[in-house]
Design a protein around this motif. Structure first.
Motif, PDB file in Angstrom:
ATOM      1  N   SER A 136     -64.930  34.278 -75.910  1.00  0.00           N
ATOM      2  CA  SER A 136     -65.307  35.035 -74.659  1.00  0.00           C
ATOM      3  C   SER A 136     -63.774  35.658 -74.137  1.00  0.00           C
ATOM      4  N   GLU A 137     -63.834  36.602 -73.520  1.00  0.00           N
ATOM      5  CA  GLU A 137     -62.572  37.451 -73.376  1.00  0.00           C
ATOM      6  C   GLU A 137     -62.311  36.956 -71.760  1.00  0.00           C
ATOM      7  N   SER A 139     -61.612  33.576 -71.626  1.00  0.00           N
ATOM      8  CA  SER A 139     -60.685  32.487 -71.635  1.00  0.00           C
ATOM      9  C   SER A 139     -59.329  33.136 -71.629  1.00  0.00           C
ATOM     10  N   ASP A 140     -58.350  32.275 -71.170  1.00  0.00           N
ATOM     11  CA  ASP A 140     -56.956  32.721 -71.329  1.00  0.00           C
ATOM     12  C   ASP A 140     -56.382  32.305 -72.383  1.00  0.00           C
ATOM     13  N   TRP A 141     -56.834  31.000 -73.230  1.00  0.00           N
ATOM     14  CA  TRP A 141     -56.162  30.260 -74.320  1.00  0.00           C
ATOM     15  C   TRP A 141     -57.200  30.227 -75.489  1.00  0.00           C
ATOM     16  N   ILE A 142     -56.690  30.599 -76.655  1.00  0.00           N
ATOM     17  CA  ILE A 142     -57.568  30.097 -78.185  1.00  0.00           C
ATOM     18  C   ILE A 142     -56.941  29.060 -78.283  1.00  0.00           C
ATOM     19  N   LEU A 143     -57.723  28.015 -78.909  1.00  0.00           N
ATOM     20  CA  LEU A 143     -57.427  26.897 -79.577  1.00  0.00           C
ATOM     21  C   LEU A 143     -57.924  26.427 -80.804  1.00  0.00           C
ATOM     22  N   ARG A 211     -37.136  29.350 -88.680  1.00  0.00           N
ATOM     23  CA  ARG A 211     -37.082  27.774 -88.700  1.00  0.00           C
ATOM     24  C   ARG A 211     -37.987  27.299 -88.037  1.00  0.00           C
ATOM     25  N   VAL A 212     -38.888  28.031 -87.291  1.00  0.00           N
ATOM     26  CA  VAL A 212     -40.008  27.585 -86.278  1.00  0.00           C
ATOM     27  C   VAL A 212     -40.960  26.799 -87.287  1.00  0.00           C
ATOM     28  N   MET A 213     -41.446  25.937 -86.654  1.00  0.00           N
ATOM     29  CA  MET A 213     -42.509  24.955 -87.243  1.00  0.00           C
ATOM     30  C   MET A 213     -43.773  25.032 -86.429  1.00  0.00           C
ATOM     31  N   ALA A 214     -44.655  24.926 -87.040  1.00  0.00           N
ATOM     32  CA  ALA A 214     -46.300  24.840 -86.361  1.00  0.00           C
ATOM     33  C   ALA A 214     -47.030  23.859 -87.276  1.00  0.00           C
ATOM     34  N   ASN A 215     -48.257  23.728 -86.481  1.00  0.00           N
ATOM     35  CA  ASN A 215     -49.369  23.009 -87.142  1.00  0.00           C
ATOM     36  C   ASN A 215     -50.731  23.393 -86.735  1.00  0.00           C
ATOM     37  N   GLY A 216     -51.349  24.042 -87.698  1.00  0.00           N
ATOM     38  CA  GLY A 216     -52.512  24.477 -87.359  1.00  0.00           C
ATOM     39  C   GLY A 216     -53.942  23.682 -87.187  1.00  0.00           C
ATOM     40  N   GLN A 217     -53.524  22.303 -87.103  1.00  0.00           N
ATOM     41  CA  GLN A 217     -54.553  21.399 -86.998  1.00  0.00           C
ATOM     42  C   GLN A 217     -54.745  21.286 -85.276  1.00  0.00           C
ATOM     43  N   CYS A 218     -53.829  21.737 -84.648  1.00  0.00           N
ATOM     44  CA  CYS A 218     -54.060  21.855 -83.210  1.00  0.00           C
ATOM     45  C   CYS A 218     -53.129  22.777 -82.699  1.00  0.00           C
ATOM     46  N   PHE A 219     -53.638  24.070 -82.544  1.00  0.00           N
ATOM     47  CA  PHE A 219     -52.942  25.162 -82.617  1.00  0.00           C
ATOM     48  C   PHE A 219     -53.339  26.156 -81.260  1.00  0.00           C
ATOM     49  N   LEU A 220     -52.547  26.365 -80.298  1.00  0.00           N
ATOM     50  CA  LEU A 220     -53.025  27.012 -78.794  1.00  0.00           C
ATOM     51  C   LEU A 220     -52.181  28.198 -78.656  1.00  0.00           C
ATOM     52  N   CYS A 221     -52.838  29.088 -78.398  1.00  0.00           N
ATOM     53  CA  CYS A 221     -51.952  30.484 -78.171  1.00  0.00           C
ATOM     54  C   CYS A 221     -52.772  31.322 -77.078  1.00  0.00           C
ATOM     55  N   LYS A 222     -52.034  31.868 -76.235  1.00  0.00           N
ATOM     56  CA  LYS A 222     -52.484  32.818 -75.144  1.00  0.00           C
ATOM     57  C   LYS A 222     -53.396  33.873 -75.942  1.00  0.00           C
ATOM     58  N   ARG A 223     -54.532  34.181 -75.286  1.00  0.00           N
ATOM     59  CA  ARG A 223     -55.493  35.110 -75.667  1.00  0.00           C
ATOM     60  C   ARG A 223     -54.719  36.287 -75.775  1.00  0.00           C
ATOM     61  N   SER A 224     -53.982  36.935 -74.957  1.00  0.00           N
ATOM     62  CA  SER A 224     -53.389  38.160 -74.770  1.00  0.00           C
ATOM     63  C   SER A 224     -52.421  38.436 -75.902  1.00  0.00           C
ATOM     64  N   VAL A 225     -51.555  37.178 -76.021  1.00  0.00           N
ATOM     65  CA  VAL A 225     -50.545  37.164 -77.232  1.00  0.00           C
ATOM     66  C   VAL A 225     -51.318  37.233 -78.425  1.00  0.00           C
ATOM     67  N   GLY A 230     -52.738  40.914 -83.222  1.00  0.00           N
ATOM     68  CA  GLY A 230     -53.446  41.325 -83.923  1.00  0.00           C
ATOM     69  C   GLY A 230     -54.350  40.167 -84.695  1.00  0.00           C
ATOM     70  N   GLY A 231     -54.562  39.515 -83.901  1.00  0.00           N
ATOM     71  CA  GLY A 231     -55.181  37.967 -84.258  1.00  0.00           C
ATOM     72  C   GLY A 231     -54.650  37.455 -85.429  1.00  0.00           C
ATOM     73  N   TYR A 232     -55.194  37.196 -86.223  1.00  0.00           N
ATOM     74  CA  TYR A 232     -54.658  36.251 -87.672  1.00  0.00           C
ATOM     75  C   TYR A 232     -54.274  37.390 -88.654  1.00  0.00           C
TER      76      TYR A 232
END
Length: 402
Positions: A136-137, A139-143, A211-225, A230-232
C-alpha cells in the motif's frame, strides 16, 4: 644447525608480526567502540500517529517447517502494521496453506506469488521487490522479515520509533540466535565473530558506505527512500542483498543504521552444523557488496587476528619441548597471540546475550567456539572464491556463466 634454525625462526616470527600487528590495532579500534554503542532495542507499544505506518513483506519458498513462529509473531504486532504481505515463490510444501490459515484470524495477511524469476535476479530480492510493488502506498515504511525469524511483541513499534527518533532512512537489526545442537553451538559463534571482527558492533555510528553492515532478516526502510532507490533493483543479483542495498543507500546519502535487536527478534536459521557451514557460510564473505580490495583486506584481517592466534600458540606448545626458543621476536609473537586469544574468549561474554539458551542443553560448546576460528576463516576464504550456483532450492548456473 641450531643457529640456522634460530635465524629461520626469527625471520618467520618477524614476518608474522608484520602481518598481525597492524591487524591487531584495527581490531582494537573497532572493539573499543563496543562500550559506547546503543543499548539493545526494547519492545514498545505503538502511538496513535503510527497507525498503519508499516507494510511487512515476507519472502517464502518451502518454509512450512519453520514459518509458523514468524507468522504468529507478526500477528501479535499491533496497529502500526497495516498489512503483512507474504510473497511466495510457488512453494511445493504447505507454506501457502499456513498463510491462508492465519489469514482467517488476521485479515492483515495477504498471500501473493511473485512473477517468474528473471535471469539476472536472485530469488530473495526479487520476492521482496514484488512485495514492495504490491504494498500500500499509504504505508510510510516497508519492513522485510525473513520466514525463519520469530518477531517478539513490540518489535515493529520499537523499530519505527527508533528510526524516526534517530533519523534513519534504513535500519536493520541483529537478532538473538536460537541454536540446538552441539556442532552449531561450536561453529556458529565463530562464523558470527568474522562479522564482528570486520565491522563495528551493532549500535555504533555508521562507518563509510563501504563498511556499512545490515541484516535482511529484519530490514526497515522508508517507502519513499526505497522508491527512490528503485526498490531492490540495485541488489537484484546479490546473494547478500541486504548489505548491497544498505551500502547503495549510504552512497546515495541516506542514513543507514544497524542496531542490536536481541530483545525484539529471534531467529532459527539452520538445522545443525553442516547446514550452518554450507548455507550461512557461503554468504558471509559479502563479496557481492564489496570491492576486490576490500575482500582481500578483510581476509588479511581475519587471518591475522582470528585464524592464526590459535594455530601459532598450538604450534609453539607442540614444538617448544624439543627446541629452545628465546629470541625476542618469538617472545613478542607468542605474547601477541596469547593476547588475541584472550580477547577472543572475552568476547564470548560480550556476544552471549545474542543467543537464546532456554531450550538447548548443548550450549556448553559455545564456550569452545574459539577453537573453530581457523575453520571459520577457511569458510570465508572458500566462499570468497566462487559464486553459488544453488541457493534455497533455486539454480543460478546461468547467472554464474553470465
Amino acid at each position: 644447525m641450531n643457529q640456522d634454525l634460530s635465524i629461520v625462526a626469527g625471520a618467520v616470527c618477524f614476518a608474522l608480526l608484520l602481518l598481525q600487528v597492524p591487524a591487531t590495532f584495527i581490531l582494537l579500534s573497532r572493539l573499543f567502540k563496543g562500550p559506547f554503542r546503543q543499548p539493545p532495542l526494547s519492545p514498545l507499544s505503538p502511538t496513535p500517529d503510527q497507525v498503519g505506518a508499516v507494510s511487512v513483506v515476507v519472502p517464502t519458498l518451502n518454509e512450512a517447517k519453520r514459518i509458523s513462529p514468524c507468522l504468529a509473531g507478526l500477528s501479535r504486532q499491533s496497529y502500526e502494521v497495516r498489512e503483512i504481505i507474504v510473497v511466495d515463490s510457488y512453494s511445493q510444501d504447505a507454506t501457502p496453506d499456513l498463510v491462508k490459515e492465519i489469514q482467517k484470524k488476521d485479515p492483515r495477511f495477504r498471500l501473493i506469488n511473485d512473477d517468474p524469476l528473471p535471469e539476472d535476479w536472485v530469488g530473495r530480492p526479487w520476492a521482496l521487490h514484488n512485495g514492495f510493488l504490491y504494498s500500500s502506498e499509504q504505508s510510510d515504511w516497508i519492513l522485510g522479515i525473513d520466514a525463519d525469524t520469530q518477531p517478539q511483541p513490540g518489535l515493529v513499534a520499537s523499530l519505527v520509533k527508533t528510526a524516526e527518533a534517530q533519523g534513519y532512512d534504513l535500519v536493520s537489526l541483529s537478532p538473538q540466535f536460537i541454536l540446538q545442537y552441539p556442532g552449531e553451538w561450536w561453529l556458529q559463534p565463530a562464523l558470527l565473530m568474522t562479522l564482528l571482527y570486520r565491522f563495528d558492533p551493532a549500535g555504533t555510528n555508521n562507518q563509510s558506505p563501504e563498511r556499512v553492515m545490515a541484516n535482511g532478516q529484519c530490514f526497515l526502510c522508508k517507502r519513499s527512500v526505497l522508491a527512490a532507490l528503485g526498490g531492490y533493483t540495485s541488489a537484484r543479483s546479490s546473494f547478500c542483498d541486504d548489505v548491497t542495498l544498505a551500502r547503495y543507500a549510504a552512497v546515495q546519502g541516506y542514513k543507514v543504521g544497524f542496531l542490536d535487536g536481541a530483545k525484539v527478534i529471534k531467529v532459527r536459521m539452520y538445522e545443525g552444523m553442516a547446514q550452518t557451514w554450507t548455507e550461512w557460510g557461503r554468504s558471509l564473505d559479502l563479496k557481492d557488496a564489496a570491492s576486490f580490495t576490500q575482500i582481500l583486506g578483510d581476509l588479511w584481517l581475519l587471518l591475522s587476528v582470528q585464524a592464526l592466534p590459535l594455530l601459532i600458540v598450538f604450534t609453539y606448545l607442540l614444538i617448544s619441548p624439543f627446541f629452545s626458543f628465546s629470541a625476542f621476536p618469538l617472545v613478542l609473537l607468542l605474547r601477541l597471540n596469547l593476547f588475541l586469544l584472550a580477547i577472543r574468549f572475552a568476547l564470548l561474554f560480550a556476544i552471549a546475550p545474542s543467543y537464546d539458551r532456554t531450550n538447548s542443553k548443548s550450549n556448553w560448546t559455545f564456550w569452545l567456539s574459539p577453537l573453530a576460528d581457523p575453520l571459520a576463516f577457511l569458510r570465508i576464504l572458500l566462499s570468497s572464491l566462487y559464486t553459488p550456483t544453488q541457493w534455497r532450492g533455486r539454480s543460478y548456473a546461468k547467472m554464474q556463466k553470465a
